[in-house]
Design a protein around this motif. Sequence first.
Motif, PDB file in Angstrom:
ATOM      1  N   ASN A  12      -2.094  -0.802   3.953  1.00 32.75           N
ATOM      2  CA  ASN A  12      -3.410  -1.309   3.557  1.00 32.75           C
ATOM      3  C   ASN A  12      -4.295  -1.555   4.767  1.00 32.75           C
ATOM      4  OD1 ASN A  12      -2.950  -1.242   0.802  1.00 32.75           O
ATOM      5  ND2 ASN A  12      -2.261  -3.369   0.679  1.00 32.75           N
ATOM      6  N   GLY A  14       0.758  -1.243   0.000  1.00 32.05           N
ATOM      7  CA  GLY A  14       0.000   0.000   0.000  1.00 32.05           C
ATOM      8  C   GLY A  14       0.785   1.288   0.000  1.00 32.05           C
ATOM      9  N   ASP A  37       2.422  -4.910   4.813  1.00 33.56           N
ATOM     10  CA  ASP A  37       1.048  -4.566   4.440  1.00 33.56           C
ATOM     11  C   ASP A  37       0.391  -3.614   5.430  1.00 33.56           C
ATOM     12  OD1 ASP A  37       0.954  -6.344   6.546  1.00 33.56           O
ATOM     13  OD2 ASP A  37      -0.821  -7.408   5.807  1.00 33.56           O
TER      14      ASP A  37
END
Length: 538
Positions: free
Chosen positions: A357, A51, A354
Motif C-alpha cells: 500500500n 495490499g 503494509d
Amino acid sequence: MTPPALFGPARLGPLPLRNRFIKAATFEGMSKGALVSDELIDCHRRHAAGGVAMTTVAYCAVAPEGRTERDQIWMRPEAVPGLRRLTDAVHAEGAAVSAQLGHAGPVADGSSNGVPALGPSTTFNKQSLRRVRRASQTDIARITTAHADAALHAVEAGFNAVEIHLGHNYFASSFLSPKINKRKDEYGGTLEGRAKVARNAARAVRDAVGDRIAILAKLNMDDGVPGGLWLDESLQVAQWLEADGSVDALELTAGSSLLNPMYLFRGEAPLTEFAAAMRNPIVRQGVRMVGKQFIRSYPYQEAYLLESARQFRAALGLPLVLLGGVSLRETAERAMAEGFQFVAMGRALLREPDLINRMESESGTRSLCIHCNKCMPHHLQWHALSVGRTLTGRPPAGGGHAPPDRAVGAEQVCSTVPITGELRLSSAYPRRRGSRYPMMNEPSVEPSSRRRRPRAPAARSRRPWQEAVSRSACRRRPPADPGRRSPCCTPRRVRGSSPVRTYPTEIASELREDRHVRRVAQGARNVRQRGRCRHRHP
C-alpha cells in the motif's frame, strides 16, 4: 511490448488478482497442534489488508510424516474448519489466498514427527540427527495421491490457489537432485526418471481440482550445492511441466534446506539465533561450533535470482513469478519490464505487512528490512513466546517498542526493532551469568552499526566435577549428631576450585545447556528428595 501495470488487475489461470504482488510462503510457526490458530489468521489478514494480491499459507504438508516439525499443518478433514476461517478473513480484505502443499521428504524432522523421514535414498539429516529412510514405490504412490487429496481439502476450505512445493530438496526436489537421488529404479538415473515424482504430483493435483483454482509450482532453478540440480536440468523440468499443462505458473527459487539453507535467502547468517532455537542440545552445540560450515552467508543484492530466472523467461511461455530480493518498487517494475508476470516478496513483507500500500501511494518508498535473516529461526521458538505480550506492525516514530494493542505473529519479529536496530532472538533456556543470549520473553535491541561488544573477563567458573559428591564416605559410620549431614550427602570442595554452594542444583540453572551438568543436577535433586542417601544415615 508495454510491460503490465504493477498495480493494475492481473489474472493467474482462472484467478483474477488486484495487482501483481504475491506474499511468498514463509512458515509462520503459528499452528500449534498442526491446526490453524487465531494468530495465524491475523497474520495473513494483515498481509491482505496491506495490499498484496494473494497471500500464501505455509507450510501445509500433505502427510503427517511430511512436516518439518510436528506443529505444522497437515491437510486433513480436522484442519478444514480453521482453514475456512483463515480464507474468509483474507477474502474480507479483498485479497486471494493460496495454500502451499508439499512433502518435506528428507528435510522432515523424524524426531519431532515421531515417524521416519522419507527420501529417494537412505541418508542422514544433520538437523534432526535422524536417518532418512528410502521411500518405496508404495510410499511414492501414496504421497502422490496425498497431494491430490490435500488440494481437494484446500478447495473445500475456500483457497483460491495451491502452490506445489518442488524446491529446496523437499520430497519432489530431492528426487530431482542427482546428489541425493541414488536410485536405480524408474524414479532415478536419468533426468526423466528423477522428474517423475514432481510431474506426477502436479498432474494429480490438476486432475483432482481441474480449473476450479489456480495451480502454481515452486521449482528450484539450482540446489546451490556441488553435484545437485543445476539450471540446464531444471529448465528441462520446467518445460515438461509446461507441456503437461499441470500448472498455471512457476515460482522460481533456489537452495537446499537440507544441504545449503542460506543459498536462497542471502544476507547475514544468524548463527547465534539458529543455535538458540534448536531444541536438541547436541544440535544446538553443533551449530555453535561448526555452524559456519553448514549455514553459510551470501552477500545480499536486489533481485539476486533475476539473472538465473532470465534463462527460464527466455525459454518458457508459462507465467513466471520472480522471487528473491524484491524489496523495492523499482525492482518489481524491472521484473515486469523483463517479462515476469508476478513478483513474490517474503522478508520485506514480514517486516512491513503494509509495504505494498505504501509503495502504491509513494513511489519512492523503501523497505525497512535489513536482511539480517533473524526472522528465520524465530518460528522455531514461537512455542515459547507469550502471545499476550505482542506488538504492532511498525515501530513508533523515533524507534522503541510499539504499544501492545494488536497481536503480532512470528513473521513480525523484526517489527519490534527500530530502523537503526536489529533484534537478537533469545534462547529458550534461562540465561547463564555473563552469557550473550538474552532471555526469551525480553527481546533486546543492538544497534546495527555496532557489533557485539567483547565480553569482559568472567570470574573463574565452577565445573560440575568440582562439586562431586563423595560416595566413598558412605563406608564411614553415620555421624552421631542427627542434625549433621552425612558426608555422602555433602559436596566436597576440590583443591584450587572457587567456593562452592550447598547443592549442585543451584548452579545447574546457569549451566543447564551442558548435558553433563544436567546429570549432576539430577543426582543432587534425587538426594534432596530422599533426604538421605541409600545407607539411611540419620
